[in-house]
Scaffold this motif. Structure first.
Motif, PDB file in Angstrom:
ATOM      1  N   PRO A   1       0.821  -1.217   0.000  1.00 36.97           N
ATOM      2  CA  PRO A   1       0.000   0.000   0.000  1.00 36.97           C
ATOM      3  C   PRO A   1       0.855   1.267   0.000  1.00 36.97           C
ATOM      4  O   PRO A   1       1.953   1.278   0.569  1.00 36.97           O
ATOM      5  CB  PRO A   1      -0.796  -0.107   1.306  1.00 36.97           C
ATOM      6  N   PRO A   2       0.395   2.341  -0.629  1.00 38.23           N
ATOM      7  CA  PRO A   2       1.116   3.615  -0.549  1.00 38.23           C
ATOM      8  C   PRO A   2       1.265   4.047   0.909  1.00 38.23           C
ATOM      9  O   PRO A   2       0.297   4.007   1.675  1.00 38.23           O
ATOM     10  CB  PRO A   2       0.206   4.576  -1.321  1.00 38.23           C
ATOM     11  N   LEU A   3       2.457   4.463   1.291  1.00 38.07           N
ATOM     12  CA  LEU A   3       2.721   4.841   2.676  1.00 38.07           C
ATOM     13  C   LEU A   3       2.743   6.346   2.904  1.00 38.07           C
ATOM     14  O   LEU A   3       2.935   6.798   4.035  1.00 38.07           O
ATOM     15  CB  LEU A   3       4.049   4.228   3.139  1.00 38.07           C
ATOM     16  N   LEU A   4       2.548   7.119   1.847  1.00 40.27           N
ATOM     17  CA  LEU A   4       2.491   8.575   1.980  1.00 40.27           C
ATOM     18  C   LEU A   4       1.075   9.033   1.680  1.00 40.27           C
ATOM     19  O   LEU A   4       0.511   8.699   0.637  1.00 40.27           O
ATOM     20  CB  LEU A   4       3.470   9.249   1.014  1.00 40.27           C
ATOM     21  N   ALA A   5       0.496   9.808   2.588  1.00 38.17           N
ATOM     22  CA  ALA A   5      -0.875  10.280   2.388  1.00 38.17           C
ATOM     23  C   ALA A   5      -1.050  11.612   3.103  1.00 38.17           C
ATOM     24  O   ALA A   5      -0.433  11.858   4.147  1.00 38.17           O
ATOM     25  CB  ALA A   5      -1.879   9.257   2.918  1.00 38.17           C
ATOM     26  N   GLN A   6      -1.894  12.470   2.515  1.00 39.26           N
ATOM     27  CA  GLN A   6      -2.168  13.757   3.143  1.00 39.26           C
ATOM     28  C   GLN A   6      -3.554  14.232   2.722  1.00 39.26           C
ATOM     29  O   GLN A   6      -4.061  13.854   1.664  1.00 39.26           O
ATOM     30  CB  GLN A   6      -1.118  14.794   2.753  1.00 39.26           C
ATOM     31  N   ALA A   7      -4.154  15.054   3.579  1.00 38.36           N
ATOM     32  CA  ALA A   7      -5.494  15.564   3.293  1.00 38.36           C
ATOM     33  C   ALA A   7      -5.614  17.003   3.769  1.00 38.36           C
ATOM     34  O   ALA A   7      -5.099  17.355   4.842  1.00 38.36           O
ATOM     35  CB  ALA A   7      -6.552  14.700   3.969  1.00 38.36           C
ATOM     36  N   MET A   8      -6.273  17.821   2.960  1.00 34.35           N
ATOM     37  CA  MET A   8      -6.637  19.185   3.327  1.00 34.35           C
ATOM     38  C   MET A   8      -8.146  19.216   3.517  1.00 34.35           C
ATOM     39  O   MET A   8      -8.891  18.756   2.644  1.00 34.35           O
ATOM     40  CB  MET A   8      -6.224  20.168   2.241  1.00 34.35           C
ATOM     41  N   VAL A   9      -8.594  19.755   4.638  1.00 34.35           N
ATOM     42  CA  VAL A   9     -10.015  19.809   4.948  1.00 34.35           C
ATOM     43  C   VAL A   9     -10.436  21.257   5.147  1.00 34.35           C
ATOM     44  O   VAL A   9      -9.841  21.981   5.962  1.00 34.35           O
ATOM     45  CB  VAL A   9     -10.331  19.004   6.232  1.00 34.35           C
ATOM     46  N   ALA A  10     -11.439  21.682   4.399  1.00 34.92           N
ATOM     47  CA  ALA A  10     -12.037  22.997   4.611  1.00 34.92           C
ATOM     48  C   ALA A  10     -13.271  22.813   5.480  1.00 34.92           C
ATOM     49  O   ALA A  10     -14.051  21.878   5.275  1.00 34.92           O
ATOM     50  CB  ALA A  10     -12.414  23.632   3.278  1.00 34.92           C
ATOM     51  N   PHE A  11     -13.431  23.681   6.460  1.00 31.28           N
ATOM     52  CA  PHE A  11     -14.641  23.634   7.270  1.00 31.28           C
ATOM     53  C   PHE A  11     -15.140  25.050   7.521  1.00 31.28           C
ATOM     54  O   PHE A  11     -14.408  26.029   7.298  1.00 31.28           O
ATOM     55  CB  PHE A  11     -14.424  22.875   8.584  1.00 31.28           C
ATOM     56  N   ASP A  12     -16.368  25.151   7.932  1.00 32.08           N
ATOM     57  CA  ASP A  12     -16.994  26.448   8.135  1.00 32.08           C
ATOM     58  C   ASP A  12     -16.155  27.292   9.091  1.00 32.08           C
ATOM     59  O   ASP A  12     -16.047  26.989  10.266  1.00 32.08           O
ATOM     60  CB  ASP A  12     -18.396  26.238   8.705  1.00 32.08           C
ATOM     61  N   GLY A  13     -15.513  28.342   8.552  1.00 30.92           N
ATOM     62  CA  GLY A  13     -14.715  29.236   9.372  1.00 30.92           C
ATOM     63  C   GLY A  13     -13.296  28.788   9.616  1.00 30.92           C
ATOM     64  O   GLY A  13     -12.602  29.396  10.445  1.00 30.92           O
ATOM     65  N   GLY A  14     -12.819  27.757   8.881  1.00 36.53           N
ATOM     66  CA  GLY A  14     -11.458  27.326   9.159  1.00 36.53           C
ATOM     67  C   GLY A  14     -10.923  26.308   8.172  1.00 36.53           C
ATOM     68  O   GLY A  14     -11.548  25.992   7.156  1.00 36.53           O
ATOM     69  N   GLN A  15      -9.737  25.774   8.480  1.00 33.93           N
ATOM     70  CA  GLN A  15      -9.079  24.787   7.635  1.00 33.93           C
ATOM     71  C   GLN A  15      -8.294  23.816   8.498  1.00 33.93           C
ATOM     72  O   GLN A  15      -7.954  24.108   9.645  1.00 33.93           O
ATOM     73  CB  GLN A  15      -8.130  25.467   6.645  1.00 33.93           C
ATOM     74  N   ALA A  16      -8.008  22.657   7.903  1.00 31.75           N
ATOM     75  CA  ALA A  16      -7.247  21.636   8.622  1.00 31.75           C
ATOM     76  C   ALA A  16      -6.376  20.875   7.636  1.00 31.75           C
ATOM     77  O   ALA A  16      -6.682  20.802   6.441  1.00 31.75           O
ATOM     78  CB  ALA A  16      -8.183  20.667   9.347  1.00 31.75           C
ATOM     79  N   SER A  17      -5.288  20.315   8.142  1.00 34.92           N
ATOM     80  CA  SER A  17      -4.431  19.454   7.322  1.00 34.92           C
ATOM     81  C   SER A  17      -4.012  18.246   8.142  1.00 34.92           C
ATOM     82  O   SER A  17      -3.856  18.319   9.362  1.00 34.92           O
ATOM     83  CB  SER A  17      -3.184  20.207   6.836  1.00 34.92           C
TER      84      SER A  17
END
Length: 373
Positions: free
Chosen positions: A244-260
């Motif tokens: 399985p790929p061992l590198l993964a990342q996600a950007m999340v937009a949410f109401d009034g903010g952001q996450a990674s």
């Protein structure tokens, strides 16, 4: 623009002002335990992770009355290790018929687990489900509704919620110490190549679905259902040998903010785990060489607090998930790790997997099943 219009050096260079050290808030981050409710518990599934469950329950003084496995000898081995007075059995139905057993801890893999959860709920048992809770949201919603109809509690073993640093950060946010959350950034850099030759190597999206689900759940514990989109990628590390790929990342937009969320699972040297949560009135940060050694800081206008946390993810996290279920039963409320709320965590996870497959941002909740399963 004149020289007078330029920002001060401290502003331009992001130089923070010196703040005093202050006492850390005393927050309820440790695994919760009921005041008087001590029901008999049945552990269903005696696989590898069951040692963490049983060790945590024994340390917490909980009453495990039965250990069940499809293989009688495996049930007996786990029973003898931790609860020698418990029943060891390969007969699930016999446990459902026992009126004295009120709580079932169900640990097999998701496709095996759903019918077991369903049967336990119909028998009027409170259930702690292993994570990931389900592989499709419709099934999860059906199980939540089934628990409601039978008047029992259904919680998920998202044990990361009671890792000391995650638990303190969550409780600080719940207490309003940093105001409204506007950012959450987590990054884990470690070596996950131990999965080689195990069943985990068969999971194409292992990092997101089996591992990162803890971090999606942590984010969900901060922002609830506020997420509006997820954009994710995955890749194979040049040095990796597992499938399985061992590198993964996600950007999340949410109401009034952001996450990674960043996961580098092919790092053999210098492991590091970091968390940062920013709010309108302060911030929280945690860092350490692994998930068991974390130093937390809370920064507000009043100063910088550095709580001295006790415990470790393994096995306090497992005591926390079961303890919270029992407290919720005792107090007649929804558990913090309730299955209903966990569907928000899974919606983030499923959206990330879909995004990584398609290269497109995905709205949480629109992907009803784990892509590829």
């Amino acid at each position: 623009m004149s020289k007078d219009d330029l920002p001060a050096e401290s502003d331009y260079a992001l130089v923070g002002k010196a703040l005093p050290e202050i006492a850390a808030a005393d927050l309820p981050y440790k695994p919760p335990m009921p005041k008087t409710y001590r029901p008999k518990i049945a552990l269903v599934g005696a696989g590898g992770i069951s040692f963490a469950h049983l060790d945590a329950y024994r340390r917490a003084g909980l009453d495990v009355a039965a250990v069940m496995s499809r293989t009688q000898s495996r049930a007996e081995t786990r029973r003898d290790e931790f609860y020698p007075d418990a029943v060891a059995t390969d007969d699930f139905d016999s446990l459902l018929k026992r009126d004295d057993i009120e709580v079932f801890d169900i640990t097999p893999h998701p496709h095996q687990r759903v019918p077991l959860i369903e049967a336990a709920l119909k028998a009027g048992k409170h259930v702690l489900s292993q994570k990931p809770f389900v592989t499709d949201l419709d099934t999860g919603e059906r199980l939540v509704e089934l628990a409601d109809r039978h008047g029992v509690k259904l919680a998920v073993n998202q044990n990361g919620r009671w890792a000391p640093h995650f638990a303190y950060i969550r409780e600080a946010v719940r207490a309003g110490l940093i105001g409204d959350v506007v950012s959450s950034h987590t990054a884990v850099h470690w070596d996950h190549s131990w999965i080689g030759g195990t069943s985990f190597e068969d999971l194409e999206d292992l990092i997101f679905f089996d591992f990162a689900v803890h971090w999606f759940d942590f984010l969900s514990s901060l922002i609830g259902s506020r997420a509006t989109s997820v954009y994710a990628t995955r890749n194979r590390a040049s040095s990796q040998s597992v499938r399985p790929p061992l590198l993964a990342q996600a950007m999340v937009a949410f109401d009034g903010g952001q996450a990674s969320l960043v996961f580098d699972a092919a790092i053999k040297h210098g492991p590091l785990d970091t968390t940062f949560v920013g709010g309108t009135k302060g911030s929280l940060a945690s860092a350490g060489p692994n998930l068991g050694e974390q130093a937390v800081t809370l920064t507000t206008d009043d100063g910088v607090a550095r709580p001295k946390l006790e415990g470790a993810w393994f096995n306090d996290g497992f005591a926390g998930t079961m303890g919270e279920l029992l407290v919720a039963v005792e107090e007649k409320r929804e558990p913090l790790n309730g299955a209903r709320g966990n569907l928000d965590s899974l919606a983030l996870c499923f959206a990330a997997i879909k995004s990584a497959h398609t290269g497109q941002a995905v709205k949480p909740g629109t992907v009803r099943k784990v892509p590829g399963l």
